[in-house]
Design a protein around this motif. Structure first.
Motif, PDB file in Angstrom:
ATOM      1  N   ASP A 294       0.831  -1.208   0.000  1.00  0.00           N
ATOM      2  CA  ASP A 294       0.000   0.000   0.000  1.00  0.00           C
ATOM      3  C   ASP A 294       0.865   1.256   0.000  1.00  0.00           C
ATOM      4  O   ASP A 294       0.572   2.236  -0.708  1.00  0.00           O
ATOM      5  N   LEU A 295       1.934   1.244   0.788  1.00  0.00           N
ATOM      6  CA  LEU A 295       2.835   2.395   0.811  1.00  0.00           C
ATOM      7  C   LEU A 295       3.489   2.602  -0.546  1.00  0.00           C
ATOM      8  O   LEU A 295       3.655   3.741  -1.006  1.00  0.00           O
ATOM      9  N   MET A 296       3.871   1.510  -1.201  1.00  0.00           N
ATOM     10  CA  MET A 296       4.487   1.628  -2.525  1.00  0.00           C
ATOM     11  C   MET A 296       3.510   2.220  -3.538  1.00  0.00           C
ATOM     12  O   MET A 296       3.895   3.029  -4.386  1.00  0.00           O
ATOM     13  N   LYS A 297       2.247   1.836  -3.462  1.00  0.00           N
ATOM     14  CA  LYS A 297       1.243   2.396  -4.377  1.00  0.00           C
ATOM     15  C   LYS A 297       1.113   3.905  -4.178  1.00  0.00           C
ATOM     16  O   LYS A 297       0.998   4.667  -5.141  1.00  0.00           O
ATOM     17  N   GLU A 298       1.115   4.333  -2.913  1.00  0.00           N
ATOM     18  CA  GLU A 298       1.031   5.772  -2.626  1.00  0.00           C
ATOM     19  C   GLU A 298       2.257   6.495  -3.165  1.00  0.00           C
ATOM     20  O   GLU A 298       2.153   7.546  -3.809  1.00  0.00           O
ATOM     21  N   ALA A 299       3.436   5.945  -2.902  1.00  0.00           N
ATOM     22  CA  ALA A 299       4.667   6.591  -3.360  1.00  0.00           C
ATOM     23  C   ALA A 299       4.762   6.606  -4.876  1.00  0.00           C
ATOM     24  O   ALA A 299       5.279   7.564  -5.473  1.00  0.00           O
ATOM     25  N   ALA A 300       4.274   5.537  -5.511  1.00  0.00           N
ATOM     26  CA  ALA A 300       4.339   5.448  -6.978  1.00  0.00           C
ATOM     27  C   ALA A 300       3.462   6.501  -7.645  1.00  0.00           C
ATOM     28  O   ALA A 300       3.752   6.943  -8.770  1.00  0.00           O
ATOM     29  N   ALA A 301       2.402   6.916  -6.965  1.00  0.00           N
ATOM     30  CA  ALA A 301       1.478   7.899  -7.539  1.00  0.00           C
ATOM     31  C   ALA A 301       1.927   9.338  -7.300  1.00  0.00           C
ATOM     32  O   ALA A 301       1.307  10.279  -7.804  1.00  0.00           O
ATOM     33  N   THR A 321      10.595   6.684  -7.063  1.00  0.00           N
ATOM     34  CA  THR A 321      10.148   8.064  -6.902  1.00  0.00           C
ATOM     35  C   THR A 321      11.231   8.878  -6.192  1.00  0.00           C
ATOM     36  O   THR A 321      11.718   8.452  -5.143  1.00  0.00           O
ATOM     37  N   PRO A 322      11.630  10.024  -6.723  1.00  0.00           N
ATOM     38  CA  PRO A 322      12.633  10.859  -6.048  1.00  0.00           C
ATOM     39  C   PRO A 322      12.226  11.138  -4.603  1.00  0.00           C
ATOM     40  O   PRO A 322      11.079  11.521  -4.332  1.00  0.00           O
ATOM     41  N   THR A 323      13.173  10.967  -3.685  1.00  0.00           N
ATOM     42  CA  THR A 323      12.848  10.943  -2.262  1.00  0.00           C
ATOM     43  C   THR A 323      13.825  11.782  -1.457  1.00  0.00           C
ATOM     44  O   THR A 323      15.029  11.773  -1.712  1.00  0.00           O
ATOM     45  N   LEU A 324      13.275  12.474  -0.466  1.00  0.00           N
ATOM     46  CA  LEU A 324      14.075  13.249   0.475  1.00  0.00           C
ATOM     47  C   LEU A 324      13.859  12.641   1.856  1.00  0.00           C
ATOM     48  O   LEU A 324      12.715  12.436   2.272  1.00  0.00           O
ATOM     49  N   ALA A 325      14.932  12.343   2.580  1.00  0.00           N
ATOM     50  CA  ALA A 325      14.841  11.679   3.875  1.00  0.00           C
ATOM     51  C   ALA A 325      14.924  12.671   5.016  1.00  0.00           C
ATOM     52  O   ALA A 325      15.865  13.465   5.090  1.00  0.00           O
TER      53      ALA A 325
END
Length: 412
Positions: A294-301, A321-325
């Motif tokens: 579910d988290l991957m689906k959110e991040a993918a969108a 998906t480009p990500t900032l930590a």
């Protein structure tokens, strides 16, 4: 395959599984996928924090890790303190009986050798030590697979963690920092390898390439109060983290960006509620994720992800998906460096909304380039984990001897 005259190998999985932490459960899912593909004959069950969830979701029998159900609640009354103490003795017997029934026990991922979040020695470190000590006594092979580790200051916790690692049959780590930490704590890591986090072995959800005007941003939040050594400043650290995150979300909303708030554990919900109350905009919504998928689906969108929890980061990076930590521990920095985004880390203890916004905008300018980098790094991570699973098979499932060992163990 197992012949008619052989007893199938019995495999146990162990940890704080089914307890509401999506990262832990994702690691379990990855190991179960490996077992069902490479060792379909194996009989698998779990000793875990949430047995009902594990049995329902993953279709394996499960036993509660702790006899005392209030194990992780603060005990202030004499009765509760006595029950906790009695529970430690009962758990020693229960753990030994469970271990004795298995040929192999796998501890799937998780930060089982670290104390980057508040942790007491008589909690999970004690449980892990019981597992590894009784396994050595009964000849059961224990594998700590792609686990996280960090140097621990508290002496009792450090001792339990060190001995647990020493007693394990197989150890691998999810980053080089973890292996270095165990070496510093006195564990011989000469034969230990570093592999990606187990979540990188899960099925991938392809990311949507952004098109048109700036799109949604996922902001992963956490009930962050510092680490094991920050208890005296926990509330101050949490307030600073929450205030900085709220300011950042407000700035994105002012730019017209839709925001999806992500969590990774049930304890994060009050942070989500505080942000929704403080920002009060229809552009800010909360996702209801029940798994890493579910988290991957959110991040993918999303166009971009900004996240705190380690497995929020893993999910976003895995889908490309480009990500900032918002980094709360060295493990987050190591993960970002491994995936080629080391320039996009911001300290969770000192969230500076203006600086965070600058980093966010710089990240988005390089979005197309970073998506290509992530695609390459994800392919390498998948192949690396495939090698680990082959190594696990060689270390834990030798071709002969299972039936004989199991028969002796079950003999009256």
């Amino acid at each position: 395959m197992t012949s008619a005259n052989e007893t199938p190998v019995r495999v146990g999985v162990f940890g704080l599984l089914g307890s509401g932490n999506l990262g832990n459960d994702g690691s379990l899912e990855a190991v179960l996928g490996y077992l069902r593909t490479a060792h379909p004959e194996a009989v698998v069950d779990a000793l875990c924090g949430g047995p009902e969830v594990v049995t329902t979701r993953y279709r394996i029998p499960a036993t509660r890790l702790h006899w005392y159900r209030g194990e992780y609640r603060t005990a202030s009354r004499a009765g509760a303190i006595a029950a906790k103490g009695l529970g430690k003795l009962v758990d020693a017997v229960r753990t030994a009986a469970w271990v004795r029934r298995h040929d192999v026990v796998i501890v799937p991922g998780m930060g089982v050798l670290e104390a980057t979040l508040p942790l007491r020695p008589w909690g999970f470190p004690y449980s892990l030590f019981l597992l590894c000590a009784t396994a050595r006594l009964f000849g059961t092979r224990v594998a700590l697979v792609s686990v996280g580790a960090a140097a621990i200051g508290d002496r009792p916790t450090r001792a339990l963690v060190r001995w647990s690692a020493r007693l394990a049959t197989y150890r691998s780590y999810r980053d080089a920092l973890s292996r270095d930490a165990m070496r510093e704590m006195g564990v011989d890591t000469t034969r230990d390898e570093v592999y990606p986090d187990l979540a990188f072995a899960l099925p991938t959800v392809p990311a949507n390439a952004p098109s048109g005007p700036p799109g949604p941003v996922c902001v992963g939040v956490m009930a962050f109060h510092g680490g094991n050594d920050d208890r005296a400043r926990a509330q101050e650290i949490h307030r600073r983290y929450l205030d900085g995150t709220i300011r950042f979300v407000r700035a994105l909303v002012a730019d017209g960006r839709p925001i999806r708030l992500l969590t990774g554990d049930g304890c994060d919900e009050p942070v989500v509620a505080a942000i929704l109350d403080a920002v009060d905009s229809p552009l800010v919504t909360a996702a209801e994720a029940a798994s890493l998928a579910d988290l991957m689906k959110e991040a993918a969108a999303a166009d971009t992800v900004v996240a705190t929890r380690y497995h929020n980061l893993v999910c976003a990076l895995k889908v490309g998906t480009p990500t900032l930590a918002l980094s709360y521990a060295a493990k987050s920095d190591a993960l970002m460096a491994r995936m080629g985004l080391e320039a996009y880390c911001h300290p969770a203890r000192e969230v500076d909304a203006d600086r965070l916004l600058e980093q966010f905008r710089a990240l988005e300018k390089r979005s197309a380039e970073l998506r290509r980098t992530l695609a390459e790094r994800n392919l390498a991570a998948t192949r690396h984990l495939e090698r680990q699973f082959n190594t696990l098979t060689a270390a834990l499932f030798p071709a002969a001897g299972h039936a004989h060992t199991h028969a002796l163990r079950e003999a009256p």
